[in-house]
Design a protein around this motif. Structure first.
Motif, PDB file in Angstrom:
ATOM      1  N   ASP A  41     -26.336  13.010 113.472  1.00 14.61           N
ATOM      2  CA  ASP A  41     -25.047  13.402 114.042  1.00 14.61           C
ATOM      3  C   ASP A  41     -24.839  14.916 113.971  1.00 14.61           C
ATOM      4  N   ALA A  42     -25.452  15.552 112.951  1.00 14.73           N
ATOM      5  CA  ALA A  42     -25.320  16.995 112.792  1.00 14.73           C
ATOM      6  C   ALA A  42     -26.310  17.765 113.656  1.00 14.73           C
ATOM      7  N   GLY A  43     -27.165  17.042 114.392  1.00 17.16           N
ATOM      8  CA  GLY A  43     -28.102  17.683 115.294  1.00 17.16           C
ATOM      9  C   GLY A  43     -29.398  18.138 114.666  1.00 17.16           C
ATOM     10  N   LEU A  44     -29.681  17.715 113.427  1.00 14.52           N
ATOM     11  CA  LEU A  44     -30.933  18.087 112.779  1.00 14.52           C
ATOM     12  C   LEU A  44     -32.098  17.346 113.436  1.00 14.52           C
ATOM     13  N   GLN A  45     -33.230  18.036 113.586  1.00 13.87           N
ATOM     14  CA  GLN A  45     -34.366  17.472 114.297  1.00 13.87           C
ATOM     15  C   GLN A  45     -35.393  16.812 113.374  1.00 13.87           C
ATOM     16  N   TRP A  46     -35.061  16.666 112.143  1.00 16.63           N
ATOM     17  CA  TRP A  46     -35.953  16.035 111.171  1.00 16.63           C
ATOM     18  C   TRP A  46     -35.139  15.009 110.372  1.00 16.63           C
ATOM     19  N   THR A  47     -35.822  14.117 109.682  1.00 22.96           N
ATOM     20  CA  THR A  47     -35.138  13.080 108.902  1.00 22.96           C
ATOM     21  C   THR A  47     -35.242  13.405 107.415  1.00 22.96           C
ATOM     22  N   PRO A  48     -34.308  12.905 106.612  1.00 27.57           N
ATOM     23  CA  PRO A  48     -34.417  13.123 105.165  1.00 27.57           C
ATOM     24  C   PRO A  48     -35.680  12.494 104.601  1.00 27.57           C
ATOM     25  N   GLN A  49     -36.128  11.378 105.216  1.00 29.78           N
ATOM     26  CA  GLN A  49     -37.361  10.762 104.734  1.00 29.78           C
ATOM     27  C   GLN A  49     -38.535  11.728 104.834  1.00 29.78           C
ATOM     28  N   GLU A  50     -38.627  12.477 105.953  1.00 33.82           N
ATOM     29  CA  GLU A  50     -39.738  13.417 106.153  1.00 33.82           C
ATOM     30  C   GLU A  50     -39.684  14.561 105.144  1.00 33.82           C
ATOM     31  N   ALA A  51     -38.513  15.162 105.014  1.00 35.27           N
ATOM     32  CA  ALA A  51     -38.383  16.313 104.120  1.00 35.27           C
ATOM     33  C   ALA A  51     -38.571  15.922 102.664  1.00 35.27           C
ATOM     34  N   LEU A  52     -37.952  14.816 102.266  1.00 36.36           N
ATOM     35  CA  LEU A  52     -38.104  14.359 100.880  1.00 36.36           C
ATOM     36  C   LEU A  52     -39.541  13.933 100.596  1.00 36.36           C
ATOM     37  N   GLY A  53     -40.197  13.362 101.620  1.00 37.97           N
ATOM     38  CA  GLY A  53     -41.597  12.976 101.449  1.00 37.97           C
ATOM     39  C   GLY A  53     -42.481  14.178 101.180  1.00 37.97           C
ATOM     40  N   ALA A  54     -42.209  15.307 101.848  1.00 36.33           N
ATOM     41  CA  ALA A  54     -42.982  16.527 101.621  1.00 36.33           C
ATOM     42  C   ALA A  54     -42.792  17.037 100.198  1.00 36.33           C
ATOM     43  N   ILE A  55     -41.555  16.960  99.721  1.00 36.78           N
ATOM     44  CA  ILE A  55     -41.278  17.386  98.339  1.00 36.78           C
ATOM     45  C   ILE A  55     -42.022  16.478  97.347  1.00 36.78           C
ATOM     46  N   ALA A  56     -41.922  15.172  97.563  1.00 42.23           N
ATOM     47  CA  ALA A  56     -42.551  14.218  96.647  1.00 42.23           C
ATOM     48  C   ALA A  56     -44.066  14.387  96.610  1.00 42.23           C
ATOM     49  N   GLN A  57     -44.667  14.628  97.766  1.00 45.62           N
ATOM     50  CA  GLN A  57     -46.125  14.795  97.803  1.00 45.62           C
ATOM     51  C   GLN A  57     -46.558  16.037  97.036  1.00 45.62           C
ATOM     52  N   SER A  58     -45.803  17.126  97.190  1.00 47.11           N
ATOM     53  CA  SER A  58     -46.118  18.352  96.451  1.00 47.11           C
ATOM     54  C   SER A  58     -46.005  18.123  94.947  1.00 47.11           C
ATOM     55  N   MET A  59     -44.948  17.438  94.530  1.00 46.76           N
ATOM     56  CA  MET A  59     -44.770  17.156  93.107  1.00 46.76           C
ATOM     57  C   MET A  59     -45.892  16.276  92.575  1.00 46.76           C
ATOM     58  N   SER A  60     -46.278  15.273  93.342  1.00 49.69           N
ATOM     59  CA  SER A  60     -47.338  14.374  92.904  1.00 49.69           C
ATOM     60  C   SER A  60     -48.677  15.092  92.809  1.00 49.69           C
ATOM     61  N   ASP A  61     -48.962  15.939  93.796  1.00 49.44           N
ATOM     62  CA  ASP A  61     -50.234  16.662  93.794  1.00 49.44           C
ATOM     63  C   ASP A  61     -50.377  17.543  92.557  1.00 49.44           C
ATOM     64  N   HIS A  62     -49.256  18.133  92.110  1.00 50.33           N
ATOM     65  CA  HIS A  62     -49.303  19.040  90.960  1.00 50.33           C
ATOM     66  C   HIS A  62     -48.812  18.368  89.677  1.00 50.33           C
ATOM     67  N   GLN A  63     -48.397  17.102  89.766  1.00 45.61           N
ATOM     68  CA  GLN A  63     -47.867  16.346  88.632  1.00 45.61           C
ATOM     69  C   GLN A  63     -46.777  17.149  87.914  1.00 45.61           C
ATOM     70  N   GLU A  64     -45.840  17.632  88.698  1.00 48.18           N
ATOM     71  CA  GLU A  64     -44.690  18.359  88.183  1.00 48.18           C
ATOM     72  C   GLU A  64     -43.436  17.864  88.890  1.00 48.18           C
ATOM     73  N   LEU A  65     -42.296  17.973  88.216  1.00 47.44           N
ATOM     74  CA  LEU A  65     -41.043  17.470  88.788  1.00 47.44           C
ATOM     75  C   LEU A  65     -40.271  18.551  89.543  1.00 47.44           C
ATOM     76  N   THR A  66     -40.926  19.657  89.843  1.00 45.40           N
ATOM     77  CA  THR A  66     -40.343  20.680  90.705  1.00 45.40           C
ATOM     78  C   THR A  66     -41.363  21.031  91.784  1.00 45.40           C
ATOM     79  N   ALA A  67     -40.866  21.599  92.868  1.00 50.61           N
ATOM     80  CA  ALA A  67     -41.741  22.030  93.964  1.00 50.61           C
ATOM     81  C   ALA A  67     -41.206  23.345  94.510  1.00 50.61           C
ATOM     82  N   PRO A  68     -42.068  24.177  95.071  1.00 48.11           N
ATOM     83  CA  PRO A  68     -41.573  25.429  95.671  1.00 48.11           C
ATOM     84  C   PRO A  68     -40.735  25.127  96.904  1.00 48.11           C
ATOM     85  N   VAL A  69     -39.694  25.910  97.097  1.00 48.94           N
ATOM     86  CA  VAL A  69     -38.809  25.685  98.229  1.00 48.94           C
ATOM     87  C   VAL A  69     -39.558  25.836  99.552  1.00 48.94           C
ATOM     88  N   SER A  70     -40.716  26.492  99.528  1.00 49.56           N
ATOM     89  CA  SER A  70     -41.498  26.695 100.750  1.00 49.56           C
ATOM     90  C   SER A  70     -41.988  25.391 101.363  1.00 49.56           C
TER      91      SER A  70
END
Length: 306
Positions: A41-70
Motif C-alpha cells: 500500500d505504501a508503494g514499496l517494490q520489495w516484500t518484507p520476506q525478501e529483505a528479512l531473508g537477506a538479513i537472516a542469510q547474512s547472519m547465518s553465514d557469519h553465525q552472528e545476530l547482527t548484520a551490516p546495514v549494507s
C-alpha cells in the motif's frame, strides 16, 4: 512465551483474527503478511520476506545476530520501513531483528524453501551454539508445514550422523565423556526409537555401564509420567531388543530384571483403561518376569510392594 503474546496483541490491535492452533511460527507468519500488505500500500517494490531473508542469510553465514546495514542496499527504504514496522533495530551501521526468535522464523522459512537438508546445514561449517535454535525452528516448521516424509527424512539423517559421532565417544579415556555419550545416546533412542536403536543399545550393553542402570531406568520412568505414549513405545522397543534375555539370563547386566519389572509396573499403571496396552504389558511380564504362568497380577503386586 512473552514474545508470542506480544505478537498476538499486535495482531489483535491491527484487527487481525488469529484462528486455529496458535504457535510462534503461525503468529509471526501472520504478522509478516500484514506488514507485506502495508508495504504494498505504501508503494514499496520489495516484500518484507525478501529483505528479512537477506538479513537472516547474512547472519547465518557469519553465525552472528547482527548484520551490516549494507545487506539492505537492494531494498530502497528498507531500513526505515522495517524499523517502523518493529521488525528490526538499527544502530551504528549494524542491524538486528527486533527479537532473536524473528531471525529463527525468517531463516527457517527461507531454508526450507531452498530445498537443502538440515544435515547439509550442520556440515557446512563449524557447529557453534548459534545453530541450535536454527535447527530447532527448522524441524518445527518441517513437522508442521511439510510432508511427514520430508520431516522424517531430515530427522533420520541428523540422527544417523549424531549416532555415528556419539558411539566412539563411549570408548573415550575420560569416564565423564563416556557417561555423557551413553546418556545422550540413551535419550535419543527413548525419544525416537528407530533402526539405529539396536546399534546404540548394543554399544551401551557391550561397555561397562553397569553402574548406570538406575540413571538409565529413571530416565525412562520420568517419561512415563510426562509422556506415557512415548514411554510406552520406547519400552516396547527396549524389550524387543532384549529378546533372548528371558528366564533370568544376564542378571548382572545394567538392564536387570528388577529394573524391567519396575518399568513394566509403572507403565501398566500409566495405561490404566487401555485394554490393548494392558494386555501387551501383561504378556511381557509373563514372558520375562512371572515365576508362574498365569500369575502376572500377583507378581505385579509384589513388584509394587518393593
Amino acid at each position: 512465551m512473552p514474545i508470542n503474546l506480544r505478537v498476538f496483541v499486535d495482531l489483535y490491535r491491527l484487527g487481525e483474527v488469529v484462528e486455529g492452533e496458535i504457535s510462534g511460527s503461525r503468529l509471526f507468519d501472520q504478522l509478516i503478511e500484514v506488514r507485506a500488505r502495508e508495504f504494498r500500500d505504501a508503494g514499496l517494490q520489495w516484500t518484507p520476506q525478501e529483505a528479512l531473508g537477506a538479513i537472516a542469510q547474512s547472519m547465518s553465514d557469519h553465525q552472528e545476530l547482527t548484520a551490516p546495514v549494507s545487506v539492505l542496499s537492494p531494498y530502497a527504504g528498507a531500513r526505515d520501513a522495517l524499523s517502523s514496522a518493529s521488525l528490526i533495530t538499527a544502530a551504528g551501521g549494524q542491524i538486528q531483528f527486533a527479537h532473536e526468535s524473528f531471525f529463527d522464523h525468517v531463516f527457517s522459512v527461507h531454508f526450507i524453501a531452498s530445498g537443502r537438508t538440515v544435515r547439509e546445514l550442520l556440515l557446512s561449517d563449524e557447529q557453534r551454539l548459534f545453530r541450535r535454535t536454527q535447527v530447532r525452528q527448522i524441524f518445527a516448521r518441517l513437522r508442521d508445514e511439510t510432508s511427514n516424509r520430508r520431516y522424517l527424512a531430515n530427522l533420520q539423517e541428523v540422527g544417523d550422523r549424531a549416532t555415528a559421532w556419539l558411539l566412539p565417544l563411549m570408548d573415550d579415556e575420560d569416564p565423564q565423556v563416556r557417561r555423557e555419550a551413553a546418556h545422550t545416546s540413551w535419550d535419543a533412542i527413548l525419544d525416537g526409537p528407530t533402526d539405529r536403536s539396536a546399534l546404540v543399545l548394543e554399544h551401551i550393553q557391550s561397555r561397562s555401564f553397569a553402574d548406570e542402570s538406575d540413571w538409565l531406568m529413571r530416565s525412562l520412568e520420568e517419561r512415563i509420567d510426562r509422556y506415557p505414549d512415548v514411554a510406552f513405545a520406547a519400552a516396547m522397543r527396549v524389550v524387543e531388543l532384549m529378546d533372548g534375555w528371558k528366564g533370568g539370563e544376564r542378571q548382572g547386566h545394567w538392564m536387570t530384571l528388577h529394573h524391567l519389572g519396575r518399568m513394566l509396573v509403572r507403565l501398566y499403571r500409566a495405561v490404566d483403561g487401555d485394554s490393548r496396552r494392558e494386555a501387551e504389558l501383561l504378556d511381557l511380564f509373563d514372558i520375562y518376569l512371572a515365576r508362574e504362568p498365569g500369575d502376572m497380577r500377583t507378581q505385579i503386586s509384589a513388584y509394587e510392594r518393593h
